[in-house]
Design an enzyme around this catalytic site. Structure first.
Site, PDB file in Angstrom:
ATOM      1  N   CYS A   1       1.814   3.121   2.504  1.00 51.73           N
ATOM      2  CA  CYS A   1       2.843   3.174   3.545  1.00 51.73           C
ATOM      3  C   CYS A   1       4.181   2.660   3.042  1.00 51.73           C
ATOM      4  CB  CYS A   1       2.386   2.361   4.758  1.00 51.73           C
ATOM      5  SG  CYS A   1       3.622   2.259   6.066  1.00 51.73           S
TER       6      CYS A   1
ATOM      7  N   GLY B   1       3.857  17.620   5.288  1.00 48.00           N
ATOM      8  CA  GLY B   1       4.500  18.851   4.857  1.00 48.00           C
ATOM      9  C   GLY B   1       5.772  19.145   5.630  1.00 48.00           C
TER      10      GLY B   1
ATOM     11  N   GLY C   1       0.789  -1.220   0.000  1.00 49.71           N
ATOM     12  CA  GLY C   1       0.000   0.000   0.000  1.00 49.71           C
ATOM     13  C   GLY C   1       0.825   1.276   0.000  1.00 49.71           C
TER      14      GLY C   1
ATOM     15  N   GLU D   1       7.660  16.945   7.329  1.00 46.98           N
ATOM     16  CA  GLU D   1       8.691  15.930   7.088  1.00 46.98           C
ATOM     17  C   GLU D   1       9.403  16.171   5.760  1.00 46.98           C
ATOM     18  OE1 GLU D   1       7.154  12.110   9.696  1.00 46.98           O
ATOM     19  OE2 GLU D   1       6.985  12.033   7.514  1.00 46.98           O
TER      20      GLU D   1
ATOM     21  N   HIS E   1      20.338   6.065  33.201  1.00 45.12           N
ATOM     22  CA  HIS E   1      21.133   7.276  33.003  1.00 45.12           C
ATOM     23  C   HIS E   1      22.418   6.910  32.269  1.00 45.12           C
ATOM     24  CE1 HIS E   1      23.143  11.086  33.854  1.00 45.12           C
ATOM     25  NE2 HIS E   1      24.203  10.376  34.243  1.00 45.12           N
TER      26      HIS E   1
ATOM     27  N   GLU F   1       0.881  27.762   5.134  1.00 46.72           N
ATOM     28  CA  GLU F   1      -0.172  27.097   5.905  1.00 46.72           C
ATOM     29  C   GLU F   1      -1.356  28.046   6.068  1.00 46.72           C
ATOM     30  OE1 GLU F   1      -2.740  25.121   7.890  1.00 46.72           O
ATOM     31  OE2 GLU F   1      -0.914  24.048   7.293  1.00 46.72           O
TER      32      GLU F   1
END
Length: 472
Positions: A42, A189, A40, A191, A450, A207
């Protein structure tokens, strides 16, 4: 006529994954795919190729801007864009082959052609070239997983020769554009703007709304705008497109500012239309069998993904909501299990995480602060800047923050919003915590390794319920 327990129309993430799960649970299953390649949008023109190029561009960008800080010096650094594209195409090919292998392994029958409903139990398989019926297939149940297309895919000027392109063409350019105009400040947009900026393009984002990624938390919108502008990406929000004029070598975009009516012209090599996606149900003949759609063309389903025809189901982009591969996957798994007599849990759409693969990455799950305000819920927030972390300094990844929003009275986590390196992976800590109704104090009480970026969760959680952090 061949008979199946289940036929799935579409081999994207929702389709092929539901097929595998259905087969595992004993359903005789087949997939019909219109195109010659499985996976598809993706796999072929979406998630996988875009992330392949985004990672390649990230490494190139870091080599140009960050590696010298680590003592890594290049005598000369160059970009082989053609090789980058070849790598992307090879990844797609390998994934295509991988899905074919899974279909064979799970004994799922594959049919290449256009699916068209004859009745609510019979599908015609049509040859895409001749448009003639190849064969007919009978089914007990059917899942429609045909996905979506760019909302401009049938745009009258939609031709790469005329310099107006969609995300599909943007992932297959022959060379890096000197100037790229991107219409639409949503996930795709941002990315693709990030991708080509890293490779050397001068990028302008236009935009219509008053901020980028309008559906995400406003803090993420503000931060990503600041980071993009710091990288010299031009951003025009609250802007209306007046006209787009392409010619042989460039394209001109004329905009009008909503606030003052000022008109501005931008010229670029290409204009990328990234203005959303629409459901793709062409050729299915849904009206013939009475499957209902809403005003926007999305197939209407109930809580079980059942359409208005009781033995036919629909999942993924074609039913609307968040147009994300992992959403389609979960819906596909649900239907496969439901049809097999299982009792899967209802999907919690509030806890489907969203990710943007900019640098740094953006991720989000749960409610935004503006949504919580609208519902008049009393809340508290904890925001911890990434730059304070030891791992941020050692890795030279200093930008961003983690924001935790929790209920003021119960401390239950309502939303988590991140801008950080590895945000795409970190968001799962928040998603799991919220699935189990954890409080911000619960997150604080968990030992985090950590030095890692995940330590920001502990500090943001402490800020949320206690208003103090250890390292601030």
């Amino acid at each position: 006529m061949i008979q199946y327990d289940l036929i799935i129309i579409g081999s994207g993430p929702g389709g092929y994954i539901s097929a595998i799960r259905a087969n595992q649970l004993g359903l005789h299953t087949a997939i019909i795919e219109k195109y010659s390649k499985l996976g598809g949008t993706c796999l072929n023109v979406g998630c996988i190729p875009s992330k392949s190029l985004l990672y390649s561009s990230k490494y190139f960008f870091l080599a140009k801007t960050k590696h010298h800080l680590h003592g890594i010096i290049y005598n000369s650094l160059s970009l082989d864009f053609k090789k980058m594209m070849i790598r992307k195409n090879n990844i797609i090919k390998k994934n295509n082959e991988g899905i074919k292998f899974l279909m064979k392994k799970n004994k799922i029958d594959l049919y290449q052609g256009i699916a068209s409903f004859q009745t609510n139990h019979i599908l015609s398989l049509i040859d895409p070239k001749t448009l003639k019926i190849i064969k007919k297939l009978q089914f007990k149940y059917c899942i429609i997983a045909t996905g979506s297309k760019p909302s401009n895919f049938n745009f009258s000027s939609f031709n790469i020769k005329k310099r107006i392109i969609s995300s599909t063409e943007a992932l297959n350019l022959k060379k890096v554009p000197k100037k790229l105009i991107v219409i639409g400040g949503g996930i795709i947009g941002l990315e693709l703007s990030s991708l080509y900026y890293r490779l050397g393009s001068s990028v302008t984002i236009i935009e219509s709304m008053d901020r980028l990624i309008y559906n995400m938390d406003i803090s993420l919108s503000e931060e990503i705008k600041n980071l993009f502008e710091k990288d010299s990406i031009k951003i025009e929000t609250s802007s209306l497109i007046k006209k787009i004029i392409p010619n042989t070598n460039e394209v001109s975009v004329y905009i009008k500012k909503k606030n003052n009516g000022k008109e501005i012209k931008y010229t670029g090599d290409y204009c990328l239309l990234s203005i959303g996606r629409i459901p793709y149900t062409k050729d299915l003949e849904l009206k013939k069998i009475g499957i209902k759609k809403d005003k926007k063309g999305f197939i209407i389903v109930n809580n079980y993904f059942q359409t208005s025809v009781k033995n036919i189901y629909a999942i993924g982009d074609v039913i609307g909501g968040k147009m994300l591969a992992h959403k389609a996957e979960e819906e596909g798994l649900y239907v496969a299990e439901y049809l097999s007599g299982q009792k899967p849990n209802q999907l919690n759409y509030n806890l489907i995480p969203s990710v943007i693969y900019t640098y740094p990455e953006v991720s989000s799950v749960g409610k935004t602060e503006q949504e919580i305000k609208q519902k008049k819920i009393e809340y508290q927030t904890g925001i911890f800047p990434i730059k304070i972390l030891g791992i941020a300094k050692t890795s030279e990844s200093m930008s961003g923050f983690i924001k935790i929003i929790s209920h003021k009275n119960t401390d239950e986590i309502l939303g988590v919003h991140i801008i950080s390196n590895h945000a795409s992976d970190m968001i799962m800590e928040a998603t799991v915590a919220m699935e189990f109704s954890a409080s911000s104090e619960d997150l604080y009480r968990i030992c985090h390794p950590h030095p890692t970026f995940s330590e920001a969760f502990k500090e943001a959680a402490l800020l949320s319920f206690y208003k103090k952090a250890i390292h601030i």
